[in-house]
Design an enzyme around this catalytic site. Structure first.
Site, PDB file in Angstrom:
ATOM      1  N   HIS A 261      -7.536  13.224  -2.002  1.00 19.13           N
ATOM      2  CA  HIS A 261      -7.850  12.860  -0.621  1.00 19.13           C
ATOM      3  C   HIS A 261      -8.530  11.491  -0.572  1.00 19.13           C
ATOM      4  O   HIS A 261      -8.081  10.583   0.137  1.00 19.13           O
ATOM      5  CB  HIS A 261      -8.762  13.937  -0.009  1.00 19.13           C
ATOM      6  CG  HIS A 261      -9.151  13.675   1.411  1.00 19.13           C
ATOM      7  ND1 HIS A 261      -8.550  14.314   2.463  1.00 19.13           N
ATOM      8  CD2 HIS A 261     -10.074  12.843   1.948  1.00 19.13           C
ATOM      9  CE1 HIS A 261      -9.091  13.876   3.600  1.00 19.13           C
ATOM     10  NE2 HIS A 261     -10.025  12.996   3.312  1.00 19.13           N
ATOM     11  N   GLU A 262      -9.590  11.343  -1.330  1.00 19.67           N
ATOM     12  CA  GLU A 262     -10.340  10.084  -1.293  1.00 19.67           C
ATOM     13  C   GLU A 262      -9.511   8.931  -1.858  1.00 19.67           C
ATOM     14  O   GLU A 262      -9.633   7.795  -1.393  1.00 19.67           O
ATOM     15  CB  GLU A 262     -11.668  10.219  -2.051  1.00 19.67           C
ATOM     16  CG  GLU A 262     -12.622  11.297  -1.512  1.00 19.67           C
ATOM     17  CD  GLU A 262     -12.900  11.214  -0.010  1.00 19.67           C
ATOM     18  OE1 GLU A 262     -12.801  10.108   0.552  1.00 19.67           O
ATOM     19  OE2 GLU A 262     -13.204  12.263   0.601  1.00 19.67           O
ATOM     20  N   HIS A 265      -7.500   7.402   0.903  1.00 19.50           N
ATOM     21  CA  HIS A 265      -8.289   6.429   1.678  1.00 19.50           C
ATOM     22  C   HIS A 265      -8.396   5.109   0.899  1.00 19.50           C
ATOM     23  O   HIS A 265      -8.264   4.024   1.461  1.00 19.50           O
ATOM     24  CB  HIS A 265      -9.711   6.968   1.914  1.00 19.50           C
ATOM     25  CG  HIS A 265      -9.817   8.021   2.977  1.00 19.50           C
ATOM     26  ND1 HIS A 265      -9.450   7.790   4.280  1.00 19.50           N
ATOM     27  CD2 HIS A 265     -10.269   9.301   2.945  1.00 19.50           C
ATOM     28  CE1 HIS A 265      -9.686   8.894   5.007  1.00 19.50           C
ATOM     29  NE2 HIS A 265     -10.161   9.827   4.220  1.00 19.50           N
ATOM     30  N   GLU A 291      -7.105   8.527   8.032  1.00 15.84           N
ATOM     31  CA  GLU A 291      -7.039   9.932   7.623  1.00 15.84           C
ATOM     32  C   GLU A 291      -5.594  10.331   7.322  1.00 15.84           C
ATOM     33  O   GLU A 291      -5.352  11.212   6.502  1.00 15.84           O
ATOM     34  CB  GLU A 291      -7.637  10.808   8.737  1.00 15.84           C
ATOM     35  CG  GLU A 291      -8.106  12.163   8.295  1.00 15.84           C
ATOM     36  CD  GLU A 291      -9.202  12.168   7.233  1.00 15.84           C
ATOM     37  OE1 GLU A 291      -9.960  11.177   7.132  1.00 15.84           O
ATOM     38  OE2 GLU A 291      -9.286  13.137   6.496  1.00 15.84           O
TER      39      GLU A 291
HETATM   40 ZN    ZN Z   1     -10.840  11.738   4.847  1.00 10.41          ZN
END
Ligand code: ZN
Length: 506
Positions: A261-262, A265, A291
């Site tokens: 997830h990170e 980003h 996101e």
């Molecule tokens: Zn996030």
């Protein structure tokens, strides 16, 4: 003259980067005794950056640049830089420094109180803070004058161009699709997740997650992974974008998927064109678009069967005792288990958005004054009962569970997550139309084509285009739930063996 603006913007960007370093260090390595002086240092550097952004001299330079800006092709980097800097300058200038200072002070005190009130299940202790946070959010909205709904300026801040009305319509459409699908899935036999439980050496977990993030395209020469209590991504500059994760020795998926997830980003920030770095264009287009990238890499790719065809045998070799006897299909089902739970951050892809939708309803009702803070716990329980057929036994796992309202504000804290989910599928569908062989690449552990498409169509533009422009240019249509709903129906219809009629029921 534009060069002078660039020099000033680079200065502001460097100050923001320095503030991010202080913050990152606090979350990863700082001894606890450093907290008080660190809070002061962080506030000081942040305030200097804020003040530089609202200096009248910058306004005069921007005024003088108007004719030059108008002479340029509207989509050129310089024209956009002038326009976005102007927008940012006006936005920052509308908010008086005393509001910023008060909001920071109350936010910090409220956050501190929340860290104690949540474990103690003490909503009463948070009531005055939450009332303050709502007042501050209302006051913030009031600086922006004309709006149709009081949440509009708050939403526009994080998801430029969207309004209460457009977010509400998007979420309502999605909700009407999700509710029957969740119901159909939850009528199926419960998925066995025992293969994810056991003891998994933390170092090996972190290393494995990072190896996938790097294969996705996360550049470790311009990034690194550390551990922190709450995973996050932070940028010191375009060439130093860091991520953190949290590890549980008895749970295989937490560190893995938070890393992916990170990394999503981080890849967005690392992918911004060098020419845009150090300016207001050198960052993601909006919270929702940002996101979309964490969700795309974590869920659409990271929880896909295609990617795990390549990675599951590797994971079995890392944890032979725990996973040696598990099949790919069992593992794939386990990492995509759908379950109605109380905690947003632990929710699966399908129910996650229901958690968001009810929070958005509640926070806008609080902001409008239609819901009193004292009635929040009961309203929270009633919505969970209605939408997920479960109700929290206490406030700790109810309206105290998320830090957002108690730390930063009320009115636009949550929709970006669902906007991100919706866009993740829309971007992925567009990438797939351009390169139908992406799933085949993923089965071979190759992600260069997908990463390249995202870099060309999204990452390199940073914030040069508005979120709506970015979505239109990259996907050929405005934001739509169509692709996300199709993605969820197909994936979960197959996973749970739903008859098409059930998966498509309205
Ligand atoms: Zn996030």
């Amino acid at each position: 003259m534009l060069n002078e603006v660039r020099v000033r913007l680079q200065e502001i960007s460097d100050l923001s980067g320095a503030a991010a370093v202080l913050n990152w260090d606090q979350a990863t390595h700082m001894p606890s005794g450093g907290a008080a002086s660190r809070a002061r240092q962080y506030a000081r550097v942040s305030r200097i950056a804020h003040e530089r952004m609202m200096r009248p001299a910058l306004g005069r330079l921007l005024d003088a640049l108007v004719p030059y800006g108008e002479s340029l092709p509207p989509d050129s980097d310089d024209a956009r830089l002038i326009a976005v800097t102007r927008r940012e300058f006006e936005r920052v200038r509308k908010v008086p420094p005393r509001h910023v200072q008060r909001a920071n002070a109350i936010g910090a005190a409220s956050y501190h109180a929340w860290t104690k009130a949540r474990p103690a299940n003490d909503f009463a202790a948070m009531r005055p803070y939450l009332e303050h946070m709502i007042d501050l959010s209302r006051e913030y909205a009031s600086f922006f004058g004309h709006y149709s709904h009081i949440a509009d300026p708050l939403i526009d801040d994080v998801d430029e161009g969207m309004t209460y009305a457009s977010v509400r319509a998007l979420l309502a459409d999605l909700r009407s699709e999700l509710v029957p699908l969740v119901r159909a899935v939850c009528e199926q036999p419960v998925v066995d997740t025992s293969c994810l439980q056991g003891q998994f050496a933390p170092e090996a977990q972190v290393e494995f997650g990072l190896s996938i993030a790097c294969a996705f395209g996360y550049d470790l020469t311009r990034g690194r992974l550390d551990r922190s209590p709450h995973p996050f991504c932070t940028k010191f500059s375009r060439d130093d974008v860091r991520i953190t994760t949290r590890v549980r020795a008895d749970e295989l998926t937490y560190a893995l998927f938070s890393t992916l997830h990170e990394a999503g980003h981080a890849m967005y920030e690392q992918g911004v064109a060098p020419a845009l770095a150090g300016t207001p264009l050198g960052q993601g287009a909006s919270m929702g678009v940002h996101e979309s990238q964490s969700r795309l890499w974590e869920n659409v790719v990271g929880r896909s069967r295609d990617a795990w065809e390549h990675y599951f045998p590797k994971l079995q070799r890392v944890f032979p005792d725990q996973l040696g006897n598990a099949s790919l299909q069992r593992f794939y089902c386990a990492i995509n288990k759908v379950e109605k739970t109380l905690i947003r951050t632990e929710a699966d892809e399908l129910t996650y958005n229901l958690h968001i939708i009810l929070r958005f309803d509640l926070e806008t009702e609080l902001l409008e004054g239609r819901l009193a803070v004292k009635d929040l716990p009961e309203a929270w329980r009633a919505r969970y009962q209605r939408d997920l057929a479960i109700a929290p036994p206490d406030d700790r796992d109810g309206c105290l569970q998320d830090v957002h309202w108690y730390g930063s504000g009320v009115g636009a804290a949550f929709p970006s997550y669902t906007i991100g989910n919706v866009l993740s599928a829309q971007f992925y569908a567009a990438a797939l139309r351009a390169h139908p062989d992406i799933p085949q690449d993923m089965r071979a552990g190759e992600f260069v084509t997908l990463h390249g498409w995202l870099s060309d169509n999204l990452y390199r533009h940073g914030r040069k285009f508005t979120p709506a422009e970015v979505v239109q240019r990259a996907t050929g249509e405005p934001i739509t739930i169509k692709h996300y709903v199709n993605y969820l129906r197909k994936k979960y219809g197959e996973l749970y063996g739903l008859r098409p009629a059930a998966a498509f029921a309205q």
